[in-house]
Design an enzyme around this catalytic site. Structure first.
Site, PDB file in Angstrom:
ATOM      1  CE1 TYR A  48      73.388 104.611   4.666  1.00 27.71           C
ATOM      2  CE2 TYR A  48      71.102 104.314   5.299  1.00 27.71           C
ATOM      3  CZ  TYR A  48      72.134 104.101   4.414  1.00 27.71           C
ATOM      4  OH  TYR A  48      71.902 103.375   3.272  1.00 27.71           O
ATOM      5  CD  GLN A 157      68.950  98.769   1.031  1.00 24.30           C
ATOM      6  OE1 GLN A 157      69.634  99.784   1.148  1.00 24.30           O
ATOM      7  NE2 GLN A 157      68.191  98.324   2.015  1.00 24.30           N
TER       8      GLN A 157
HETATM    9  N1  LIG Z   1      72.544  99.937   0.533  1.00 20.14           N
HETATM   10  C1  LIG Z   1      73.177 100.983   0.049  1.00 20.14           C
HETATM   11  O1  LIG Z   1      74.382 100.944  -0.245  1.00 20.14           O
HETATM   12  C2  LIG Z   1      72.424 102.262  -0.162  1.00 20.14           C
HETATM   13  C3  LIG Z   1      72.956 103.268  -0.983  1.00 20.14           C
HETATM   14  C4  LIG Z   1      72.197 104.428  -1.186  1.00 20.14           C
HETATM   15  C5  LIG Z   1      70.946 104.555  -0.579  1.00 20.14           C
HETATM   16  N2  LIG Z   1      70.464 103.572   0.237  1.00 20.14           N
HETATM   17  C6  LIG Z   1      69.137 103.691   0.909  1.00 20.14           C
HETATM   18  O2  LIG Z   1      68.158 104.068  -0.039  1.00 20.14           O
HETATM   19  C7  LIG Z   1      67.508 105.266   0.381  1.00 20.14           C
HETATM   20  C8  LIG Z   1      67.043 106.082  -0.815  1.00 20.14           C
HETATM   21  O3  LIG Z   1      68.103 106.364  -1.693  1.00 20.14           O
HETATM   22  P1  LIG Z   1      68.675 107.844  -1.940  1.00 20.14           P
HETATM   23  O4  LIG Z   1      68.485 108.647  -0.722  1.00 20.14           O
HETATM   24  O5  LIG Z   1      70.046 107.665  -2.480  1.00 20.14           O
HETATM   25  O6  LIG Z   1      67.827 108.399  -3.178  1.00 20.14           O
HETATM   26  P2  LIG Z   1      66.293 108.540  -3.605  1.00 20.14           P
HETATM   27  O7  LIG Z   1      65.380 108.042  -2.570  1.00 20.14           O
HETATM   28  O8  LIG Z   1      66.215 107.983  -4.982  1.00 20.14           O
HETATM   29  O9  LIG Z   1      66.174 110.134  -3.750  1.00 20.14           O
HETATM   30  C9  LIG Z   1      66.212 111.028  -2.673  1.00 20.14           C
HETATM   31  C10 LIG Z   1      66.143 112.454  -3.221  1.00 20.14           C
HETATM   32  O10 LIG Z   1      64.964 112.609  -3.996  1.00 20.14           O
HETATM   33  C11 LIG Z   1      64.167 113.680  -3.483  1.00 20.14           C
HETATM   34  N3  LIG Z   1      62.762 113.242  -3.498  1.00 20.14           N
HETATM   35  C12 LIG Z   1      62.181 112.293  -2.731  1.00 20.14           C
HETATM   36  N4  LIG Z   1      60.893 112.143  -3.046  1.00 20.14           N
HETATM   37  C13 LIG Z   1      60.644 113.018  -4.042  1.00 20.14           C
HETATM   38  C14 LIG Z   1      59.488 113.342  -4.764  1.00 20.14           C
HETATM   39  N5  LIG Z   1      58.333 112.737  -4.528  1.00 20.14           N
HETATM   40  N6  LIG Z   1      59.597 114.305  -5.742  1.00 20.14           N
HETATM   41  C15 LIG Z   1      60.764 114.931  -5.976  1.00 20.14           C
HETATM   42  N7  LIG Z   1      61.896 114.665  -5.313  1.00 20.14           N
HETATM   43  C16 LIG Z   1      61.834 113.723  -4.343  1.00 20.14           C
HETATM   44  C17 LIG Z   1      64.644 113.912  -2.071  1.00 20.14           C
HETATM   45  O11 LIG Z   1      64.434 115.268  -1.773  1.00 20.14           O
HETATM   46  P3  LIG Z   1      64.088 115.835  -0.301  1.00 20.14           P
HETATM   47  O12 LIG Z   1      64.949 115.067   0.686  1.00 20.14           O
HETATM   48  O13 LIG Z   1      64.451 117.279  -0.411  1.00 20.14           O
HETATM   49  O14 LIG Z   1      62.626 115.653  -0.027  1.00 20.14           O
HETATM   50  C18 LIG Z   1      66.109 113.520  -2.165  1.00 20.14           C
HETATM   51  O15 LIG Z   1      66.863 114.612  -2.650  1.00 20.14           O
HETATM   52  C19 LIG Z   1      68.581 105.946   1.253  1.00 20.14           C
HETATM   53  O16 LIG Z   1      68.047 106.968   2.046  1.00 20.14           O
HETATM   54  C20 LIG Z   1      69.110 104.763   2.008  1.00 20.14           C
HETATM   55  O17 LIG Z   1      68.206 104.412   3.060  1.00 20.14           O
HETATM   56  C21 LIG Z   1      71.168 102.417   0.424  1.00 20.14           C
END
Ligand SMILES: NC(=O)c1ccc[n+]([C@@H]2O[C@H](COP(=O)([O-])OP(=O)(O)OC[C@H]3O[C@@H](n4cnc5c(N)ncnc54)[C@H](OP(=O)(O)O)[C@@H]3O)[C@@H](O)[C@H]2O)c1
Length: 271
Positions: A48, A157
């Site tokens: 990241y 995870q």
């Molecule tokens: N291990 C892995 O391979 C892997 C892969 C993917 C992700 N991850 C981890 O998991 C975390 C979360 O996953 P992700 O970022 O893919 O997706 P997520 O958390 O499911 O979704 C993030 C998105 O949802 C929006 N959002 C957040 N809260 C909200 C709410 N209450 N209402 C409406 N929209 C909302 C955010 O908007 P805004 O930002 O505009 O607020 C952003 O666009 C990552 O940041 C990372 O740390 C790990």
């Protein structure tokens, strides 16, 4: 904040703050807001490229080290013993920390024997650089291969949200005492529109994200939603106050399943 045990000495808060795509100074405000609101668990990864800003914000927060749970992940090109140890030392340096609470293999890599990687992880743990060992994006067979090494794997995870609930993997991990963290817990926004989710949000007079995050917490699954806006960061945190009734938990469990969303070309999923 509710926690669950990873091993005999380490507990992980059930809600964390995801930081994928939050980099540089743009990450500062969301991170500061998250800590102010009460998040005490941050999820990052070498991939990241945001260790430095996280380290700075943590340092400036004045919070004692033991008050915040920090997870990072080693990239799949660094799974050879020496590479992994070097990557971890660099990660700690960038984060300005002396230990990580949890260190994950970000993605499996069949080119490197899992025994070699996990032995290096164990060495990091024995030397106090990490408190718990985990994996990410491991399928059922990867879990079996990792468990066979005899080295304690505490967490997997994986992508997990209502429309991709990983039921089989969750059961398999539970049998092997491996906890689950849901990444992309709201399907990057997509699952907020599911009919069951919007109906329950209306019924409880809460936000759709809070329905999903409460469902995960009540299922014993750790969730790490990422958000940039203060409203989203706060809304997600306040899901901790929501308690869904058993019949509504069942409705969430029965949501129609869809294919996974996160599928890079190097993924080694066999299901
Ligand atoms: N291990 C892995 O391979 C892997 C892969 C993917 C992700 N991850 C981890 O998991 C975390 C979360 O996953 P992700 O970022 O893919 O997706 P997520 O958390 O499911 O979704 C993030 C998105 O949802 C929006 N959002 C957040 N809260 C909200 C709410 N209450 N209402 C409406 N929209 C909302 C955010 O908007 P805004 O930002 O505009 O607020 C952003 O666009 C990552 O940041 C990372 O740390 C790990």
């Amino acid at each position: 904040m509710q926690t669950i045990h990873l091993n005999t000495t380490t507990q992980i808060p059930l809600l964390g703050f995801g930081t994928w795509q939050l980099t540089g100074e743009e990450a500062r405000k969301p991170l500061e807001t998250a800590l102010e609101i009460g998040y005490r668990h941050i999820d990052t990864a070498d991939y990241y490229h945001n260790h430095q800003i996280i380290g700075t914000v943590l340092e400036e927060s004045g919070l004692p080290r033991e008050a915040v749970f920090v997870t990072s992940k080693v990239w799949r090109s660094d799974l050879r013993s020496e590479d992994l140890i070097r990557a971890c030392e660099r990660t700690l340096d960038e984060l300005k920390l002396t230990y990580l609470d949890l260190y994950l293999i970000h993605w499996p890599n069949k080119e490197v024997p899992i025994m070699e990687t996990l032995e290096a992880m164990q060495e990091l743990k024995d030397n106090g650089l990490i408190r718990a060992i985990g994996v990410s994006n491991f399928d059922l067979q990867h879990i079996d291969e990792a468990v066979k090494t005899g080295i304690e794997i505490t967490n997997n995870q994986v992508e997990l949200h209502p429309s991709f609930n990983q039921k089989r993997l969750r059961e398999h991990c539970a049998k092997n005492h491996v906890t689950i963290t849901a990444y992309s817990p709201i399907a990057q926004g997509m699952d907020l529109k599911l009919k069951v989710v919007t109906q329950l949000a209306k019924q409880y007079e809460i936000k759709p994200s809070q329905v999903i995050l409460a469902w995960l917490r009540q299922s014993g699954i750790i969730a790490i939603p990422k958000a940039t806006s203060k409203a989203h960061i706060k809304e997600n945190y306040e899901s901790l106050l929501v308690q869904l009734k058993p019949e509504d938990m069942n409705k969430m469990d029965e949501i129609e399943q869809q294919p996974r969303m996160v599928l890079p070309d190097f993924a080694e999923f066999r299901d």
